[in-house]
Write an enzyme that holds these catalytic residues in place. Structure first.
Site, PDB file in Angstrom:
ATOM      1  N   ALA A 130      42.661  41.115  45.541  1.00  0.00           N
ATOM      2  CA  ALA A 130      41.566  40.478  46.282  1.00  0.00           C
ATOM      3  C   ALA A 130      41.745  40.512  47.810  1.00  0.00           C
ATOM      4  O   ALA A 130      40.853  40.985  48.535  1.00  0.00           O
ATOM      5  CB  ALA A 130      41.378  39.050  45.774  1.00  0.00           C
ATOM      6  N   ARG A 181      33.116  45.768  44.644  1.00  0.00           N
ATOM      7  CA  ARG A 181      33.757  45.096  43.494  1.00  0.00           C
ATOM      8  C   ARG A 181      33.245  43.654  43.476  1.00  0.00           C
ATOM      9  O   ARG A 181      33.288  42.965  44.498  1.00  0.00           O
ATOM     10  CB  ARG A 181      35.289  45.141  43.582  1.00  0.00           C
ATOM     11  CG  ARG A 181      35.836  46.534  43.225  1.00  0.00           C
ATOM     12  CD  ARG A 181      37.306  46.521  42.912  1.00  0.00           C
ATOM     13  NE  ARG A 181      37.609  46.029  41.567  1.00  0.00           N
ATOM     14  CZ  ARG A 181      38.843  45.783  41.145  1.00  0.00           C
ATOM     15  NH1 ARG A 181      39.870  45.957  41.952  1.00  0.00           N
ATOM     16  NH2 ARG A 181      39.052  45.343  39.913  1.00  0.00           N
ATOM     17  N   GLN A 222      48.929  47.204  36.275  1.00  0.00           N
ATOM     18  CA  GLN A 222      49.349  46.754  37.611  1.00  0.00           C
ATOM     19  C   GLN A 222      50.779  46.223  37.593  1.00  0.00           C
ATOM     20  O   GLN A 222      51.514  46.363  38.572  1.00  0.00           O
ATOM     21  CB  GLN A 222      48.408  45.657  38.126  1.00  0.00           C
ATOM     22  CG  GLN A 222      47.044  46.139  38.597  1.00  0.00           C
ATOM     23  CD  GLN A 222      46.012  46.110  37.488  1.00  0.00           C
ATOM     24  OE1 GLN A 222      46.353  46.189  36.305  1.00  0.00           O
ATOM     25  NE2 GLN A 222      44.744  46.002  37.842  1.00  0.00           N
ATOM     26  N   ASP A 250      41.465  35.889  42.071  1.00  0.00           N
ATOM     27  CA  ASP A 250      40.382  36.662  42.692  1.00  0.00           C
ATOM     28  C   ASP A 250      39.257  35.771  43.180  1.00  0.00           C
ATOM     29  O   ASP A 250      38.528  36.119  44.102  1.00  0.00           O
ATOM     30  CB  ASP A 250      39.837  37.692  41.711  1.00  0.00           C
ATOM     31  CG  ASP A 250      40.815  38.845  41.617  1.00  0.00           C
ATOM     32  OD1 ASP A 250      41.821  38.700  40.893  1.00  0.00           O
ATOM     33  OD2 ASP A 250      40.598  39.847  42.318  1.00  0.00           O
ATOM     34  N   LYS A 256      43.178  38.356  36.855  1.00  0.00           N
ATOM     35  CA  LYS A 256      43.260  39.510  35.957  1.00  0.00           C
ATOM     36  C   LYS A 256      43.150  39.119  34.487  1.00  0.00           C
ATOM     37  O   LYS A 256      43.723  38.107  34.068  1.00  0.00           O
ATOM     38  CB  LYS A 256      44.586  40.228  36.239  1.00  0.00           C
ATOM     39  CG  LYS A 256      44.888  41.460  35.441  1.00  0.00           C
ATOM     40  CD  LYS A 256      43.798  42.504  35.493  1.00  0.00           C
ATOM     41  CE  LYS A 256      43.343  42.892  36.878  1.00  0.00           C
ATOM     42  NZ  LYS A 256      42.071  43.668  36.878  1.00  0.00           N
TER      43      LYS A 256
HETATM   44  O1  MRU Z   1      41.810  44.654  39.404  1.00  0.00           O
HETATM   45  P1  MRU Z   1      42.782  44.264  40.466  1.00  0.00           P
HETATM   46  O2  MRU Z   1      44.070  45.006  40.409  1.00  0.00           O
HETATM   47  O3  MRU Z   1      42.145  44.297  41.849  1.00  0.00           O
HETATM   48  O4  MRU Z   1      43.109  42.739  40.154  1.00  0.00           O
HETATM   49  C1  MRU Z   1      44.020  42.063  40.960  1.00  0.00           C
HETATM   50  C2  MRU Z   1      44.322  40.694  40.491  1.00  0.00           C
HETATM   51  O5  MRU Z   1      43.805  40.207  39.518  1.00  0.00           O
HETATM   52  C3  MRU Z   1      45.273  39.900  41.350  1.00  0.00           C
HETATM   53  O6  MRU Z   1      46.018  39.019  40.574  1.00  0.00           O
HETATM   54  C4  MRU Z   1      44.461  39.102  42.367  1.00  0.00           C
HETATM   55  O7  MRU Z   1      43.589  39.934  43.074  1.00  0.00           O
HETATM   56  C5  MRU Z   1      45.326  38.384  43.322  1.00  0.00           C
HETATM   57  S1  MRU Z   1      46.080  39.499  44.464  1.00  0.00           S
HETATM   58  C6  MRU Z   1      46.982  38.624  45.575  1.00  0.00           C
END
Ligand code: MRU
Length: 354
Positions: free
Chosen positions: A61, A102, A204, A245, A256
């Site tokens: 995010a 997004r 991830q 997010d 996530k």
């Molecule tokens: O789909 P992504 O990889 O963008 O999702 C990221 C996440 O869910 C992270 O946990 C969230 O953005 C926090 S990042 C500091």
């Protein structure tokens, strides 16, 4: 001119910055091919920035928000060169394209709103003023991460084992990380075991989190997403520490996919659950998590190739975030302070007194 990013704080490993401004363009680490290939792209146009966010060359995010802010600088340069009287009107469609790249991470809208305010006030050539604003957004995210690391580490004091999900580290932020920043900072406080979930389907955790920790010389243990319950049942985890997010006004948290399941398991096994996120991740306009838009990504991320044809009877469902209700969360850690047992009232205290 704002200070170069590398001087913000020596605690930040600058080799792990996912996005920087370099030679009048965006320098972006392409996260799709990590850890096998460490490849940087130079982005010069708005279209390249939108594509990089949509295809998850950059993800997480805060990192998405920072990239979009730099993207506004590129868009303004282009619009000003094309029609210098009309650029403020012309750039509106660029801001919309970025905002729609997004849907779940609210830091994107937050960063674009900061840039919108700058656009309203700027006169003449906008590039240097907008660049200063974007660098400010980037630096304040790094500073927020360092502050959250201190707050979160206090909560973790005396704990020996944590589990994190997805990647909420340097790669997902302006540098250092949210959840992973707290974990980094806790190592000197006696934290011994760091477990990371694989985080299917984009991996991830397997591709980014454990790699990032290894770059900093920090050992970790990778588990399959489905091993988390057994690990907790064995009593091997003290805290689950995740990023976010979007957090709503009552503390409900989108993160996530799989985060909600981890929170339920944590409750079952008396494991504490911590969300670490800057206040730019809080959406005060939404009262609860039911109203958070949840991104659905292509089935191609899930379906084996042999099912990706018209005759196939197999489809897929691929929501990439879920919402953890506030009552499953023990603490929300922000740069302005910690909300214990988040609910509407406690969150309002952070908003007005934090
Ligand atoms: O789909 P992504 O990889 O963008 O999702 C990221 C996440 O869910 C992270 O946990 C969230 O953005 C926090 S990042 C500091």
């Amino acid at each position: 001119m704002t200070e170069p990013l590398s001087t913000v704080n020596s605690l930040i490993n600058t080799s792990l910055l996912p996005v920087t401004w370099h030679n009048d363009a965006i320098r972006l680490l392409d996260q799709r091919y990590l850890p096998d290939t460490v490849n940087y792209h130079t982005l010069n146009t708005l279209e390249q920035v939108v594509d990089a966010i949509q295809t998850m060359q950059v993800r997480g995010a805060p990192a998405i928000g920072i990239t979009a802010a730099y993207g506004v600088v590129l868009a303004a340069r282009q619009r000003f060169q094309e029609s210098n009287h009309n650029w403020k009107t012309e750039i509106q469609s660029d801001l919309t394209a970025l905002a729609e790249s997004r849907p779940t991470a609210v830091n994107l809208n937050w960063a674009l709103n900061q840039m919108r305010n700058e656009i309203c006030n700027v006169e003449g050539d906008p590039e240097s003023i907008l660049l200063d604003a974007a660098i400010q957004i980037h630096q304040s995210d790094q500073a927020a991460n360092l502050a959250m690391a201190d707050f979160g580490a206090e909560l973790l004091a005396g704990s020996s084992a944590v589990l994190t999900h997805c990647n909420a580290g340097a790669l997902a932020t302006g540098g250092y990380g949210t959840a992973l920043g707290v974990i980094r900072r806790s190592i000197d406080n006696g934290l011994q075991d760091i477990y990371a979930t694989e985080t299917r389907p984009w991996s991830q955790g397997a591709r980014l989190t454990v790699w990032e920790l290894q770059q900093d010389g920090i050992p970790s243990t990778l588990i399959s997403d489905l091993a988390a319950g057994y690990l907790m049942q064995l009593g091997k985890i003290d805290w689950i520490v995740v990023g976010a997010d979007r957090i709503t006004a009552n503390g409900d948290t989108a993160n996530k996919i799989g985060t909600y399941a981890l929170a339920c398991l944590a409750k079952q096994h008396q494991v504490k659950f911590m969300v670490v996120a800057p206040t730019s991740t809080i959406d005060w306009d939404i009262n609860n998590g039911q109203d958070i838009p949840i991104e659905q990504r292509t089935v191609a991320e899930l379906l084996p190739d042999c099912y990706q044809n018209r005759e196939s009877l197999v489809s897929a469902w691929n929501p990439v975030f879920d919402v953890t209700p506030a009552d499953l969360i023990d603490a929300v850690v922000t740069e302005k302070g910690v909300v214990i047992n988040p609910n509407h009232e406690n969150m309002q205290q952070l908003r007005y007194n934090g």
